[in-house]
Design a protein around this motif. Structure first.
Motif, short mmCIF file in Angstrom:
data_model
loop_
_atom_site.label_atom_id
_atom_site.label_comp_id
_atom_site.label_asym_id
_atom_site.label_seq_id
_atom_site.Cartn_x
_atom_site.Cartn_y
_atom_site.Cartn_z
N GLY A 235 3.45 27.60 -12.33
CA GLY A 235 3.85 27.45 -10.94
C GLY A 235 4.27 28.76 -10.33
N LEU A 236 4.85 28.65 -9.16
CA LEU A 236 5.34 29.81 -8.42
C LEU A 236 6.85 29.92 -8.63
N VAL A 237 7.31 31.08 -9.02
CA VAL A 237 8.72 31.27 -9.31
C VAL A 237 9.15 32.66 -8.85
N GLN A 238 10.40 32.78 -8.46
CA GLN A 238 10.93 34.08 -8.04
C GLN A 238 11.28 34.92 -9.26
N PRO A 239 11.32 36.21 -9.10
CA PRO A 239 11.75 37.08 -10.22
C PRO A 239 13.12 36.64 -10.72
N GLY A 240 13.25 36.63 -12.04
CA GLY A 240 14.48 36.16 -12.65
C GLY A 240 14.50 34.68 -12.95
N GLY A 241 13.52 33.96 -12.45
CA GLY A 241 13.45 32.53 -12.67
C GLY A 241 12.89 32.15 -14.02
N SER A 242 12.75 30.85 -14.22
CA SER A 242 12.29 30.32 -15.51
C SER A 242 11.20 29.27 -15.32
N LEU A 243 10.36 29.17 -16.31
CA LEU A 243 9.35 28.11 -16.39
C LEU A 243 9.19 27.72 -17.85
N ARG A 244 8.75 26.49 -18.06
CA ARG A 244 8.43 26.04 -19.40
C ARG A 244 6.99 25.52 -19.42
N LEU A 245 6.18 26.18 -20.20
CA LEU A 245 4.78 25.80 -20.34
C LEU A 245 4.61 24.87 -21.53
N ALA A 246 3.61 24.02 -21.44
CA ALA A 246 3.28 23.14 -22.56
C ALA A 246 1.79 23.22 -22.86
N CYS A 247 1.45 23.06 -24.11
CA CYS A 247 0.06 23.06 -24.56
C CYS A 247 -0.15 21.82 -25.41
#
Length: 115
Positions: free
Chosen positions: A10-22
């Motif tokens: 997704g779209l996130v600001q610097p310093g942000g977090s994401l969790r990817l799944a496979c």
């Protein structure tokens, strides 16, 4: 045939977090060392992190201390927790085995870090 399905970008600001799944189809997931890769526009695909079947992990220097790779063998799923995201983390993220012969590549998941 093994199918790989990446999600969570997704779209996130610097310093942000994401969790990817496979998500990996088939019962061979637990026996395979797996990895996350990424490809930025105009650049070659690069290894981000890898995890062996027993849980041993290795990270690229550029993500060390910010990203965490994990796996749930019962769910045939691998994850990538990404914290403190930077502009340079913008790329399409893919999962696959760590060595050739690779399984057929999935569609990837787009990660965009932008203010």
């Amino acid at each position: 045939q093994v199918q790989l399905v990446e999600s969570g970008g997704g779209l996130v600001q610097p310093g942000g977090s994401l969790r990817l799944a496979c998500a990996v189809s088939g019962s061979i997931f637990s026996r395979n060392a797996m990895a996350w890769y990424r490809q930025a526009p105009g650049k070659q695909r690069e290894l981000v992190a890898k995890i062996h079947s027993g849980g041993y992990t290795v990270y690229a220097d550029s993500v060390k201390g910010r990203f965490t790779i994990s796996r749930d063998n019962a769910k045939n799923t691998m994850y990538l927790q990404m914290n403190s995201l930077k502009f340079d983390d913008t790329a399409v993220y893919y999962c696959n085995t760590i060595n050739p012969p690779y399984w057929s590549w999935g569609q990837g998941t787009q990660v965009t870090v932008s203010s």
